[in-house]
Write an enzyme that holds these catalytic residues in place. Sequence first.
Site, PDB file in Angstrom:
ATOM      1  N   ASN A 385     -54.668  19.600 -60.337  1.00  0.00           N
ATOM      2  CA  ASN A 385     -54.092  18.964 -61.523  1.00  0.00           C
ATOM      3  C   ASN A 385     -53.321  17.700 -61.166  1.00  0.00           C
ATOM      4  O   ASN A 385     -53.841  16.602 -61.272  1.00  0.00           O
ATOM      5  CB  ASN A 385     -53.188  19.962 -62.266  1.00  0.00           C
ATOM      6  CG  ASN A 385     -53.025  19.612 -63.735  1.00  0.00           C
ATOM      7  OD1 ASN A 385     -52.995  18.440 -64.100  1.00  0.00           O
ATOM      8  ND2 ASN A 385     -52.900  20.610 -64.579  1.00  0.00           N
ATOM      9  N   ASP A 386     -52.078  17.852 -60.719  1.00  0.00           N
ATOM     10  CA  ASP A 386     -51.239  16.681 -60.458  1.00  0.00           C
ATOM     11  C   ASP A 386     -51.837  15.744 -59.420  1.00  0.00           C
ATOM     12  O   ASP A 386     -51.673  14.526 -59.508  1.00  0.00           O
ATOM     13  CB  ASP A 386     -49.853  17.131 -59.992  1.00  0.00           C
ATOM     14  CG  ASP A 386     -49.128  17.960 -61.044  1.00  0.00           C
ATOM     15  OD1 ASP A 386     -49.320  17.683 -62.244  1.00  0.00           O
ATOM     16  OD2 ASP A 386     -48.403  18.889 -60.659  1.00  0.00           O
ATOM     17  N   VAL A 387     -52.534  16.289 -58.435  1.00  0.00           N
ATOM     18  CA  VAL A 387     -53.034  15.464 -57.323  1.00  0.00           C
ATOM     19  C   VAL A 387     -54.227  14.615 -57.722  1.00  0.00           C
ATOM     20  O   VAL A 387     -54.714  13.809 -56.921  1.00  0.00           O
ATOM     21  CB  VAL A 387     -53.397  16.344 -56.106  1.00  0.00           C
ATOM     22  CG1 VAL A 387     -52.174  17.050 -55.580  1.00  0.00           C
ATOM     23  CG2 VAL A 387     -54.502  17.334 -56.444  1.00  0.00           C
ATOM     24  N   ALA A 426     -45.875  19.738 -61.849  1.00  0.00           N
ATOM     25  CA  ALA A 426     -44.967  18.662 -62.252  1.00  0.00           C
ATOM     26  C   ALA A 426     -44.672  18.682 -63.745  1.00  0.00           C
ATOM     27  O   ALA A 426     -43.779  17.968 -64.209  1.00  0.00           O
ATOM     28  CB  ALA A 426     -45.557  17.310 -61.862  1.00  0.00           C
TER      29      ALA A 426
END
Length: 459
Positions: A385-387, A426
Site C-alpha cells: 500500500n504505502d510503498v 500510514a
Amino acid sequence: MELTYLTAAALFIIGLKQLGSPATARRGNIIASVGMLLAIVATMINQSVVNYQMILSSMVIGALIGGITAQKVAMTAMPQMVGIFNGLGGAASALVAVGEFWRLLENGENIPIDATIVAILGVFIGGITLTGSLLAFGKLQGLVSGSPITFPLQQPFNILLFLGFIVGSVYLFLEPTNIPIFLGLVIVSLIFGVLFVLPIGGGDMPVVISLLNSFSGLAASAAGFILINNMLIIAGALVGASGIILTEIMCKAMNRSLLSVLFGAFGGNTTTFSGNSEEITDKTVHSIDPEEGAMMLGYARSVVIVPGYGMAVAQAQHTVRELANQLEKMGVEVKYAIHPVAGRMPGHMNVLLAEANVPYNQLYDMEDINPEFDTTDVALVIGANDVVNPAAKSDQDSPIFGMPILEVDKAHHTIVIKRGLSTGFAGVDNQLFYEDKTMMLFGNAQDMLSQLVAQVKQL
C-alpha cells in the site's frame, strides 16, 4: 579462553557480513551460531562458573522454548517474535546489572564509580529495551492500538522523567549503597521504555524494531563491562552497531529523520479512508476478475511482482512462486521489487520469498527496479500500500510526501490484489487505486493468486 573468544568474534563478523545478502544469509546465520557456541563453551570452562547444573538446565529449557516457538510462529508473526527477543535480551542485561550491583552491596565491597556508571547504563538501556519491545509486540499483535498514542505535555513529561533519572544517577554516585534510589532508577527506565514506543505508529514499526535491536546489543555490551567479559562486549557492540546502521537505512527508505520517527507521532492526525470494492466513493475504481488478470499477465512480455504485508497475512508466497513459474514457462520475464520497509520488519519480504525458494537473482531493490517500470508491461502489487502510493511524489500535503516508493504507476498496466480500498499503516488513501492504468483485483491474496494460476494454465 581469550583465543576462543577471538575466534568467536571473527565468526560473528563473518556471519554478520553474510547476513547482508539473501544468497548467503543462511550460511552466515550458521557461522555466527558456531561462534556463539564457542563463546558459550569457553565461558562454561571458566573456573568462576559455580553452578553448572543450573546453567545447563536453563540452556535446555531455553533451547526447547526457542526451537518450538520458531517452528510454531507463522511468518506473519515474525516481527512480533523479533520484538520479544529484543525485549528478553534487554531484560537479561538489566538483570545482570541489577544482580552484580546487588552482589557488590551484599558483600560490603566498595563500588567504584566506573562500575556504578556501567550498572546504571545497563539498567537504563535494558529497561527501555524490555518494556519498549513488549509494547511494540502489543502494537504489532493488535493488543494495543497501532496508532500513535499521545497525551498533553508528553514531551515535557519525558524530559522531566529523564532529568529525574540523571539526578538519581548522580545521587547514586555519591551514595552507592542507597538501594531505594537504585530501584527507583530501575522503575524509571521501565516507564521510559513504554513512553518511548507509545507515540510511534504502526507504519514506523520497522524502524522501532531495528532500533530496539540496537538497544539490546548496547545493553548486552554494558553487561559485558559489568562481568568483565570481552566476548559479551564485542557481541553487544556488533549488534548495537549493526542495529543503528539498519535503523538509518530504514529512515532513509522513508525519507524521514530518526527524530521525526520517534517524536513525530506519524499517522496520528491523518484523515483516513477505508472501504472495500462495494463502497461508493467519489473516485473511479477499475476492477477485474481473475480471468482478465490472467490474460493481462499471460500475454505480457515482462511482469514485476511487488509483495506487501497483505501477501504475508495470506501466506501466499508459495502461490506467488507458482504463478511466476507458470508465467516463465510462457516466456514472460518475471522480477520481484522489494521495498526496504515493506511489511513489518526489515527484510520481511525477502524472508517470505526465500521461504518459497524464489531465486535470489530475481529480487531487486527499489533503486535497481524503479528505472525498469517504464518498460514493464504489468506490475502485480500483492497487498502493498504505502510503498507504492504516488502521493509520496505528487502530494505535498500528504504525510508520506518525499518517501521513496516503488514507481509501479509508471508501468504500462498495474494489477493490485487487495481485499478493499483500506489505507495502509500510514493511514493515507492510495492514489494508485484510482489511476486509469490500475486494475483492482479484490479479494484474499491467496484465493486470487490461486485463481490466477488456474486461469494462466488454461491460456
